[in-house]
Design a protein around this motif. Structure first.
Motif, PDB file in Angstrom:
ATOM      1  N   ALA A 157     -39.729 -12.757  -4.087  1.00  0.00           N
ATOM      2  CA  ALA A 157     -40.081 -11.641  -3.204  1.00  0.00           C
ATOM      3  C   ALA A 157     -39.315 -11.733  -1.886  1.00  0.00           C
ATOM      4  CB  ALA A 157     -41.587 -11.634  -2.952  1.00  0.00           C
ATOM      5  N   LEU A 158     -39.228 -12.943  -1.331  1.00  0.00           N
ATOM      6  CA  LEU A 158     -38.488 -13.127  -0.078  1.00  0.00           C
ATOM      7  C   LEU A 158     -37.007 -12.809  -0.268  1.00  0.00           C
ATOM      8  CD1 LEU A 158     -40.140 -16.431   1.196  1.00  0.00           C
ATOM      9  CD2 LEU A 158     -40.496 -14.133   2.092  1.00  0.00           C
ATOM     10  N   LEU A 218     -44.958  -5.392  -0.833  1.00  0.00           N
ATOM     11  CA  LEU A 218     -43.521  -5.679  -0.801  1.00  0.00           C
ATOM     12  C   LEU A 218     -42.723  -4.388  -0.662  1.00  0.00           C
ATOM     13  CD1 LEU A 218     -41.381  -7.884  -0.964  1.00  0.00           C
ATOM     14  CD2 LEU A 218     -41.408  -7.632  -3.468  1.00  0.00           C
ATOM     15  N   GLY A 219     -43.162  -3.338  -1.330  1.00  0.00           N
ATOM     16  CA  GLY A 219     -42.492  -2.051  -1.198  1.00  0.00           C
ATOM     17  C   GLY A 219     -42.583  -1.504   0.213  1.00  0.00           C
ATOM     18  N   ASP A 220     -43.724  -1.733   0.885  1.00  0.00           N
ATOM     19  CA  ASP A 220     -43.871  -1.296   2.272  1.00  0.00           C
ATOM     20  C   ASP A 220     -42.870  -2.018   3.183  1.00  0.00           C
ATOM     21  OD1 ASP A 220     -45.867   0.525   1.775  1.00  0.00           O
ATOM     22  OD2 ASP A 220     -47.509  -0.833   2.272  1.00  0.00           O
ATOM     23  N   ILE A 221     -42.673  -3.319   2.945  1.00  0.00           N
ATOM     24  CA  ILE A 221     -41.712  -4.077   3.750  1.00  0.00           C
ATOM     25  C   ILE A 221     -40.300  -3.539   3.520  1.00  0.00           C
ATOM     26  CG2 ILE A 221     -40.686  -6.353   4.135  1.00  0.00           C
ATOM     27  CD1 ILE A 221     -43.408  -7.566   3.415  1.00  0.00           C
ATOM     28  N   HIS A 222     -39.953  -3.292   2.261  1.00  0.00           N
ATOM     29  CA  HIS A 222     -38.642  -2.718   1.959  1.00  0.00           C
ATOM     30  C   HIS A 222     -38.480  -1.356   2.662  1.00  0.00           C
ATOM     31  CE1 HIS A 222     -38.138  -5.130  -2.051  1.00  0.00           C
ATOM     32  NE2 HIS A 222     -38.114  -5.877  -0.972  1.00  0.00           N
ATOM     33  N   ARG A 223     -39.549  -0.577   2.668  1.00  0.00           N
ATOM     34  CA  ARG A 223     -39.487   0.743   3.293  1.00  0.00           C
ATOM     35  C   ARG A 223     -39.238   0.620   4.796  1.00  0.00           C
ATOM     36  NH1 ARG A 223     -43.533   3.366   5.778  1.00  0.00           N
ATOM     37  NH2 ARG A 223     -45.083   1.959   4.869  1.00  0.00           N
ATOM     38  N   LEU A 224     -39.888  -0.353   5.440  1.00  0.00           N
ATOM     39  CA  LEU A 224     -39.683  -0.555   6.875  1.00  0.00           C
ATOM     40  C   LEU A 224     -38.241  -0.974   7.174  1.00  0.00           C
ATOM     41  CD1 LEU A 224     -43.012  -2.344   7.864  1.00  0.00           C
ATOM     42  CD2 LEU A 224     -42.330   0.005   8.377  1.00  0.00           C
ATOM     43  N   LEU A 272     -40.668 -12.983   9.262  1.00  0.00           N
ATOM     44  CA  LEU A 272     -41.797 -12.878   8.359  1.00  0.00           C
ATOM     45  C   LEU A 272     -42.582 -14.177   8.414  1.00  0.00           C
ATOM     46  CD1 LEU A 272     -42.942 -10.876   6.222  1.00  0.00           C
ATOM     47  CD2 LEU A 272     -41.607 -12.088   4.514  1.00  0.00           C
ATOM     48  N   GLY A 273     -43.874 -14.089   8.635  1.00  0.00           N
ATOM     49  CA  GLY A 273     -44.624 -15.335   8.649  1.00  0.00           C
ATOM     50  C   GLY A 273     -45.929 -15.232   9.406  1.00  0.00           C
ATOM     51  N   PRO A 274     -46.609 -16.374   9.523  1.00  0.00           N
ATOM     52  CA  PRO A 274     -46.201 -17.672   8.994  1.00  0.00           C
ATOM     53  C   PRO A 274     -46.315 -17.722   7.471  1.00  0.00           C
ATOM     54  CG  PRO A 274     -48.377 -17.827   9.971  1.00  0.00           C
ATOM     55  CD  PRO A 274     -47.878 -16.453  10.295  1.00  0.00           C
ATOM     56  N   LEU A 275     -45.567 -18.635   6.889  1.00  0.00           N
ATOM     57  CA  LEU A 275     -45.408 -18.668   5.444  1.00  0.00           C
ATOM     58  C   LEU A 275     -46.733 -18.782   4.710  1.00  0.00           C
ATOM     59  CD1 LEU A 275     -43.404 -18.780   3.053  1.00  0.00           C
ATOM     60  CD2 LEU A 275     -43.347 -21.258   3.338  1.00  0.00           C
ATOM     61  N   TYR A 276     -47.647 -19.607   5.237  1.00  0.00           N
ATOM     62  CA  TYR A 276     -48.869 -19.875   4.480  1.00  0.00           C
ATOM     63  C   TYR A 276     -49.776 -18.650   4.388  1.00  0.00           C
ATOM     64  CZ  TYR A 276     -52.015 -20.118   8.557  1.00  0.00           C
ATOM     65  OH  TYR A 276     -52.775 -19.812   9.657  1.00  0.00           O
ATOM     66  N   ARG A 277     -49.503 -17.610   5.176  1.00  0.00           N
ATOM     67  CA  ARG A 277     -50.324 -16.407   5.131  1.00  0.00           C
ATOM     68  C   ARG A 277     -49.671 -15.265   4.343  1.00  0.00           C
ATOM     69  NH1 ARG A 277     -54.659 -16.320   8.709  1.00  0.00           N
ATOM     70  NH2 ARG A 277     -54.612 -14.037   8.836  1.00  0.00           N
ATOM     71  N   LEU A 278     -48.628 -15.591   3.583  1.00  0.00           N
ATOM     72  CA  LEU A 278     -47.923 -14.557   2.823  1.00  0.00           C
ATOM     73  C   LEU A 278     -48.344 -14.488   1.365  1.00  0.00           C
ATOM     74  CD1 LEU A 278     -44.297 -14.966   4.214  1.00  0.00           C
ATOM     75  CD2 LEU A 278     -46.185 -13.575   5.099  1.00  0.00           C
ATOM     76  N   ALA A 279     -49.030 -15.495   0.877  1.00  0.00           N
ATOM     77  CA  ALA A 279     -49.531 -15.508  -0.497  1.00  0.00           C
ATOM     78  C   ALA A 279     -50.668 -16.523  -0.558  1.00  0.00           C
ATOM     79  CB  ALA A 279     -48.423 -15.868  -1.495  1.00  0.00           C
TER      80      ALA A 279
END
Length: 395
Positions: free
Chosen positions: A299-300, A260-266, A277-284
């Motif tokens: 998180a989203l 999540l920190g990497d996404i914020h950094r980007l 961001l997605g697909p949803l089922y591959r995020l957790a």
């Protein structure tokens, strides 16, 4: 006796000092995780208006995930001995916080030294990760504003895509396999990046996009989008490809703080107007129950709160709705249904008899009126069409 005992003992003496301590620390700051669980648990009890005291505290241990083997019935009394008066709570909490910073900094430096020894790592990335791990979350008190102040809020739209998406909007786009929802997502990203509205095809200010794709590969994106990029370039003389920044990660876990920190950094690096961001089922790993989806939604929201419009692709469920028509609501917890500002699903039109017509079904009542088309038709790229055309544009 130590500062962690003193914090807990001060709260047992007067529950009102929990607020002072909680402004400085959380349970994660405690060296002893069992004491940290007690601290967080005390906060939960106090927040619901109940009292926590040394006599009844043991009754809450199962609720907090601690046992009498880890914390004996005598411990709360010894904690109170460490806090002669309740007012020691903030001073003791400050010591706990300093110790946590020292402990975390030592661990971060150890990891950084290990990573720097690996010549395959970029030293700048190692330092950046270390810095992120050292940042403590800033805790802000709740503040109020009068309705008079609220009414003075500037009523100006902060459009990413005019009349379609504002910053901080959340869109979940669903559909069954093979209907083209991924292509529609790409149209929502690539056309705005070229300065083209994705449905009216009028000129707009070019939009920077960030793609976090947890499923499709670089080769799949290349094959699916190169003709769209070429057509956009011919239409506007603006190449959209430099404006679309892509992280093709494969399955990821946004509940992992590092990820999540990497996404914020980007986001901080590229300043996108829209994030896919997605697909949803591959995020957790698990998102079937309200309990499982709650941290995913949090998180989203942390991504959306960085001032971007957030687009998420999700698979539709298998259930049949009224008249035997397949439901387009997203699979998983029902908590998803009320979360986004906009929820749309692609479904074949079943009323007109036209095999080329598709409905864009709003499965979530929109919070604001926007210019989303009600029906779509697939375009013919050989004729210079875009992948999806609103039915009224096509006709």
């Amino acid at each position: 006796m130590n500062s962690e005992h003193a914090v807990l003992g001060a709260i047992l003496r007067s529950n009102s000092v929990y607020r002072d301590a909680a402004q400085l620390v959380t349970g994660a700051d405690f060296t002893n995780p069992h004491l940290g669980a007690v601290f967080d648990g005390m906060g939960q009890v106090i927040a619901r208006g109940d009292t926590v005291d040394p006599v009844t505290i043991e009754l809450h241990f199962p609720e907090w995930g601690v046992s009498s083997a880890q914390i004996s019935a005598a411990d709360p009394w010894t904690w109170m001995d460490a806090a002669v008066i309740p007012q020691v709570a903030p001073r003791a909490a400050a010591v706990v916080a300093r110790n946590a910073v020292r402990r975390n900094a030592t661990e971060a430096l150890k990891v950084a030294l290990h990573d720097l020894a690996d010549t395959g790592n970029d030293p700048a990335d190692v330092v950046e990760r270390m810095q992120r791990s050292l940042v403590r979350e800033h805790r802000e008190e709740l503040e109020t504003a009068t309705l008079q102040q609220i009414l003075q809020t500037p009523d100006e739209e902060d459009w990413v895509i005019p009349n379609l998406l504002e910053r901080k909007d959340r869109l979940i786009l669903t559909g069954h396999e093979g209907l083209g929802k991924t292509t529609l997502v790409r149209q929502l990203l690539i056309l705005p990046a070229a300065g083209i509205h994705p449905f009216t095809f009028q000129r707009i200010e070019p939009v920077t996009a960030l793609v976090i794709d947890a499923e499709n590969t670089a080769k799949q994106w290349m094959r699916a989008t190169r003709w769209m990029v070429k057509q956009a370039l011919r239409t506007t003389s603006t190449d959209p490809s430099p404006n679309v920044h892509m992280a093709l990660s494969g399955r990821l876990n946004i509940l992992d703080p590092v990820t999540l920190g990497d996404i914020h950094r980007l986001i901080d690096r590229h300043h996108p107007g829209v994030v896919f961001l997605g697909p949803l089922y591959r995020l957790a790993l698990q998102m079937n129950t309200d309990e499982q989806i709650a941290p995913v939604i949090a998180a989203l929201d942390s991504i959306r709160d960085r001032g971007v419009a957030l687009i998420i692709e999700a698979h539709a469920g298998h259930a049949l709705g009224a008249g035997g028509v397949r439901d387009v609501r997203p699979r998983g917890s029902s908590a998803l249904l009320g979360w986004p500002e906009f929820g749309y699903g692609i479904r074949k039109d079943t009323e007109s008899g036209d095999p080329g017509l598709f409905d864009l079904v709003a499965w979530r009542g929109a919070r604001e009126s926007r210019d989303w088309p009600e029906q779509l038709r697939r375009g013919n790229w050989e004729l210079g069409d875009w992948p999806w055309l609103p039915a009224e544009v096509w006709s």
